[in-house]
Motif scaffolding. Structure first.
Motif, PDB file in Angstrom:
ATOM      1  N   LEU A  47      49.868  33.162  62.100  1.00 34.27           N
ATOM      2  CA  LEU A  47      49.658  33.506  60.736  1.00 34.27           C
ATOM      3  C   LEU A  47      49.302  31.706  60.796  1.00 34.27           C
ATOM      4  O   LEU A  47      47.950  31.219  59.606  1.00 34.27           O
ATOM      5  N   GLY A  48      50.437  30.760  61.082  1.00 31.86           N
ATOM      6  CA  GLY A  48      49.929  28.974  60.686  1.00 31.86           C
ATOM      7  C   GLY A  48      48.816  28.456  61.836  1.00 31.86           C
ATOM      8  O   GLY A  48      48.666  27.400  61.687  1.00 31.86           O
ATOM      9  N   THR A  49      48.437  29.500  62.212  1.00 39.30           N
ATOM     10  CA  THR A  49      46.693  29.055  63.191  1.00 39.30           C
ATOM     11  C   THR A  49      45.695  29.100  62.703  1.00 39.30           C
ATOM     12  O   THR A  49      44.388  28.905  62.880  1.00 39.30           O
ATOM     13  N   ALA A  50      45.746  29.516  61.045  1.00 37.11           N
ATOM     14  CA  ALA A  50      44.176  30.404  60.790  1.00 37.11           C
ATOM     15  C   ALA A  50      44.266  28.896  59.945  1.00 37.11           C
ATOM     16  O   ALA A  50      44.679  28.207  59.879  1.00 37.11           O
ATOM     17  N   ASP A  51      43.177  28.258  60.555  1.00 35.63           N
ATOM     18  CA  ASP A  51      42.006  27.574  60.151  1.00 35.63           C
ATOM     19  C   ASP A  51      41.810  27.320  58.500  1.00 35.63           C
ATOM     20  O   ASP A  51      40.928  26.681  57.740  1.00 35.63           O
ATOM     21  N   ALA A  52      41.082  28.940  58.220  1.00 34.51           N
ATOM     22  CA  ALA A  52      41.449  29.010  56.437  1.00 34.51           C
ATOM     23  C   ALA A  52      41.689  30.401  55.747  1.00 34.51           C
ATOM     24  O   ALA A  52      42.025  31.095  56.689  1.00 34.51           O
ATOM     25  N   VAL A  53      41.887  30.409  54.656  1.00 30.52           N
ATOM     26  CA  VAL A  53      42.261  31.217  53.666  1.00 30.52           C
ATOM     27  C   VAL A  53      41.147  31.724  52.702  1.00 30.52           C
ATOM     28  O   VAL A  53      40.065  30.377  52.067  1.00 30.52           O
ATOM     29  N   LEU A  54      40.674  32.703  52.854  1.00 28.36           N
ATOM     30  CA  LEU A  54      38.998  33.007  52.489  1.00 28.36           C
ATOM     31  C   LEU A  54      39.744  34.422  50.458  1.00 28.36           C
ATOM     32  O   LEU A  54      40.592  35.783  51.364  1.00 28.36           O
ATOM     33  N   SER A  55      39.789  34.180  49.482  1.00 23.69           N
ATOM     34  CA  SER A  55      40.210  35.404  48.413  1.00 23.69           C
ATOM     35  C   SER A  55      39.072  34.816  47.839  1.00 23.69           C
ATOM     36  O   SER A  55      38.097  34.544  47.798  1.00 23.69           O
ATOM     37  N   GLY A  56      38.605  36.475  47.239  1.00 24.41           N
ATOM     38  CA  GLY A  56      37.813  36.859  46.348  1.00 24.41           C
ATOM     39  C   GLY A  56      38.630  37.629  44.882  1.00 24.41           C
ATOM     40  O   GLY A  56      39.157  37.010  43.850  1.00 24.41           O
ATOM     41  N   TYR A  57      37.698  38.531  44.679  1.00 22.70           N
ATOM     42  CA  TYR A  57      38.294  39.672  43.240  1.00 22.70           C
ATOM     43  C   TYR A  57      39.559  39.400  43.470  1.00 22.70           C
ATOM     44  O   TYR A  57      40.347  40.612  44.054  1.00 22.70           O
ATOM     45  N   GLN A  58      41.022  39.178  42.433  1.00 19.40           N
ATOM     46  CA  GLN A  58      42.352  39.579  42.393  1.00 19.40           C
ATOM     47  C   GLN A  58      42.382  40.134  41.232  1.00 19.40           C
ATOM     48  O   GLN A  58      42.464  39.974  39.847  1.00 19.40           O
ATOM     49  N   GLY A  59      42.676  41.359  41.230  1.00 23.77           N
ATOM     50  CA  GLY A  59      42.873  42.615  39.909  1.00 23.77           C
ATOM     51  C   GLY A  59      43.872  42.778  39.769  1.00 23.77           C
ATOM     52  O   GLY A  59      44.073  43.052  38.824  1.00 23.77           O
ATOM     53  N   GLY A  92      47.236  37.299  42.679  1.00 22.98           N
ATOM     54  CA  GLY A  92      47.285  36.527  43.526  1.00 22.98           C
ATOM     55  C   GLY A  92      48.067  35.014  43.625  1.00 22.98           C
ATOM     56  O   GLY A  92      48.220  34.534  44.605  1.00 22.98           O
ATOM     57  N   ALA A  93      49.403  36.301  43.150  1.00 17.49           N
ATOM     58  CA  ALA A  93      50.593  35.500  43.992  1.00 17.49           C
ATOM     59  C   ALA A  93      50.630  35.340  45.395  1.00 17.49           C
ATOM     60  O   ALA A  93      51.411  34.442  45.667  1.00 17.49           O
ATOM     61  N   VAL A  94      50.593  36.485  45.139  1.00 20.48           N
ATOM     62  CA  VAL A  94      51.000  36.929  47.072  1.00 20.48           C
ATOM     63  C   VAL A  94      49.902  36.591  47.825  1.00 20.48           C
ATOM     64  O   VAL A  94      50.507  35.750  49.201  1.00 20.48           O
ATOM     65  N   ILE A  95      48.794  36.209  47.807  1.00 23.86           N
ATOM     66  CA  ILE A  95      47.911  35.298  48.170  1.00 23.86           C
ATOM     67  C   ILE A  95      47.744  33.406  47.584  1.00 23.86           C
ATOM     68  O   ILE A  95      47.514  32.793  49.328  1.00 23.86           O
ATOM     69  N   CYS A 104      40.025  28.142  50.467  1.00 27.86           N
ATOM     70  CA  CYS A 104      38.722  28.285  49.622  1.00 27.86           C
ATOM     71  C   CYS A 104      38.631  29.903  48.813  1.00 27.86           C
ATOM     72  O   CYS A 104      39.292  31.461  49.279  1.00 27.86           O
ATOM     73  N   CYS A 105      38.793  30.061  47.521  1.00 35.14           N
ATOM     74  CA  CYS A 105      38.388  31.135  46.543  1.00 35.14           C
ATOM     75  C   CYS A 105      37.205  31.476  46.327  1.00 35.14           C
ATOM     76  O   CYS A 105      36.373  29.876  45.520  1.00 35.14           O
ATOM     77  N   ASP A 106      36.903  32.213  45.959  1.00 34.44           N
ATOM     78  CA  ASP A 106      36.398  32.422  45.066  1.00 34.44           C
ATOM     79  C   ASP A 106      36.941  33.585  43.580  1.00 34.44           C
ATOM     80  O   ASP A 106      37.279  34.422  43.704  1.00 34.44           O
ATOM     81  N   PRO A 107      36.186  32.523  42.609  1.00 31.38           N
ATOM     82  CA  PRO A 107      37.160  33.126  41.148  1.00 31.38           C
ATOM     83  C   PRO A 107      36.287  33.543  40.445  1.00 31.38           C
ATOM     84  O   PRO A 107      35.292  33.539  39.701  1.00 31.38           O
ATOM     85  N   VAL A 108      36.051  35.062  41.040  1.00 34.16           N
ATOM     86  CA  VAL A 108      35.391  36.151  40.963  1.00 34.16           C
ATOM     87  C   VAL A 108      36.536  36.667  39.246  1.00 34.16           C
ATOM     88  O   VAL A 108      36.988  37.133  38.991  1.00 34.16           O
ATOM     89  N   MET A 109      35.063  36.862  38.126  1.00 30.99           N
ATOM     90  CA  MET A 109      35.664  36.476  36.936  1.00 30.99           C
ATOM     91  C   MET A 109      35.055  37.309  36.189  1.00 30.99           C
ATOM     92  O   MET A 109      35.410  38.579  34.783  1.00 30.99           O
ATOM     93  N   GLY A 121      43.867  38.159  30.883  1.00 36.24           N
ATOM     94  CA  GLY A 121      45.351  37.087  31.734  1.00 36.24           C
ATOM     95  C   GLY A 121      44.306  37.193  33.248  1.00 36.24           C
ATOM     96  O   GLY A 121      45.246  35.922  33.671  1.00 36.24           O
ATOM     97  N   ILE A 122      43.811  37.572  33.569  1.00 38.77           N
ATOM     98  CA  ILE A 122      43.448  37.409  35.091  1.00 38.77           C
ATOM     99  C   ILE A 122      42.519  35.384  34.983  1.00 38.77           C
ATOM    100  O   ILE A 122      42.618  35.083  35.708  1.00 38.77           O
ATOM    101  N   PRO A 123      41.642  36.334  33.874  1.00 38.10           N
ATOM    102  CA  PRO A 123      40.297  34.031  33.616  1.00 38.10           C
ATOM    103  C   PRO A 123      41.892  32.809  34.031  1.00 38.10           C
ATOM    104  O   PRO A 123      41.142  31.852  34.406  1.00 38.10           O
ATOM    105  N   GLU A 124      42.704  33.449  32.244  1.00 38.23           N
ATOM    106  CA  GLU A 124      43.188  31.889  32.333  1.00 38.23           C
ATOM    107  C   GLU A 124      44.316  31.820  33.902  1.00 38.23           C
ATOM    108  O   GLU A 124      44.458  30.957  34.596  1.00 38.23           O
ATOM    109  N   PHE A 125      44.953  33.066  34.597  1.00 33.82           N
ATOM    110  CA  PHE A 125      45.757  32.954  35.863  1.00 33.82           C
ATOM    111  C   PHE A 125      44.780  32.053  36.648  1.00 33.82           C
ATOM    112  O   PHE A 125      45.020  31.093  37.413  1.00 33.82           O
TER     113      PHE A 125
END
Length: 287
Positions: free
Chosen positions: A71-83, A88-91, A108-113, A125-129
């Motif tokens: 896990l610690g060898t990842a060069d990047a984390v990418l996330s998108g829609y968080q329902g 989101g807390a797990v991410i 890199c966060c794609d803040p899908v809202m 609540g998702i947009p504010e989070f």
């Protein structure tokens, strides 16, 4: 590069990880997809089947990757829609764990809202989070024009206002911002052709690319854009180069989708334009 991509997945079509993983692999990157949902198809159809994964199950998968000692060898984390904020807390926990082992890793966060014409389409609540908890922890965010306005708490109708809104958001955390689907009431561009603009901003400056506005709006366009921009930015170190490559590939995919007459992105059919981005659109430096 090794990219941990925590997003939704569909069996049919291309959104979330189903839009991000193959393009990243086609560019030669190792991708570890972690699914937050696994649906039959994207929700734009109005009906779908399949599970929304429990946040504890998402965490279990990430823990299993950690058990392999990679896990610690990842060069990047990418996330998108968080329902759900719990997802989101797990991410965010995964990002913290990756960065603890590799401080140079990029989130890199794609803040899908939401989007223009649709408004917010995520749960209350998702947009504010996203604004208050997720975006400040990101190194790179890829909001569309509508989402940028929400994050900055303003309405932007000119290029200068968009840049000011980006600066306001960058002051709260992310140093790199890509704004997609930018349109103005009076853009001041010559000619009658309708255009879309993408704007990339970093500590080194700001750049813009404009492309023709095609008469389609398929789901998943933002997902592939975020993935490609992340990959090209890390590969080149240049927002301008990443912007040009991303615009060339995404436009080729959209052209193929329009020609096919389908509502699903033609990612597989246009894969050569992903592997070797067309040099079709030049970046213009804004500052």
């Amino acid at each position: 590069m090794r990219i941990l991509s925590i997003q939704s997945s569909v069996a049919y079509g291309h959104v979330g990880n189903s839009a991000a993983v193959f393009p990243l692999q086609r560019l030669g990157h190792e991708v570890w997809p972690v699914l937050t949902v696994h649906f039959s198809n994207h929700t734009g159809y109005g009906a779908w089947r399949g599970p929304l994964l429990d946040p504890a199950d998402v965490r279990e998968v990430i823990d299993g990757i950690d058990d392999r000692g990679v896990l610690g060898t990842a060069d990047a984390v990418l996330s998108g829609y968080q329902g759900d904020p719990a997802v989101g807390a797990v991410i965010l926990d995964a990002v913290a764990r990756v960065k603890a082992a590799n401080p140079d890793a990029v989130y890199c966060c794609d803040p899908v809202m939401g989007d223009v014409g649709r408004g917010m389409f995520v749960r209350p609540g998702i947009p504010e989070f996203m604004r208050d908890e997720v975006v400040p922890r990101a190194d790179l965010i890829t909001p569309n024009h509508f989402e940028l306005d929400f994050l900055a708490g303003t309405t932007t109708t000119t290029e200068a206002e968009v840049l000011a809104a980006v600066d306001a958001v960058r002051a709260r955390g992310p140093r790199q911002v890509l704004v997609t689907s930018v349109r103005y009431d009076d853009p001041g561009w010559e000619g009658e052709e309708e255009l879309l603009e993408m704007i990339a901003v970093s500590d080194d400056g700001a750049w813009s690319v404009t492309t023709p506005l095609l008469p389609i709006a398929p789901n998943g366009g933002g997902d592939i854009t975020a993935a490609l921009y992340l990959a090209h930015l890390l590969d080149s170190g240049s927002p301008a180069v990443a912007l040009e490559r991303t615009a060339g590939s995404v436009f080729a995919v959209l052209e193929a989708t329009l020609a096919a007459g389908t509502r699903e992105l033609q990612i597989v059919g246009a894969q050569d334009a992903i592997a070797v981005p067309p040099t079709r659109f030049a970046a213009r430096q804004l500052r």
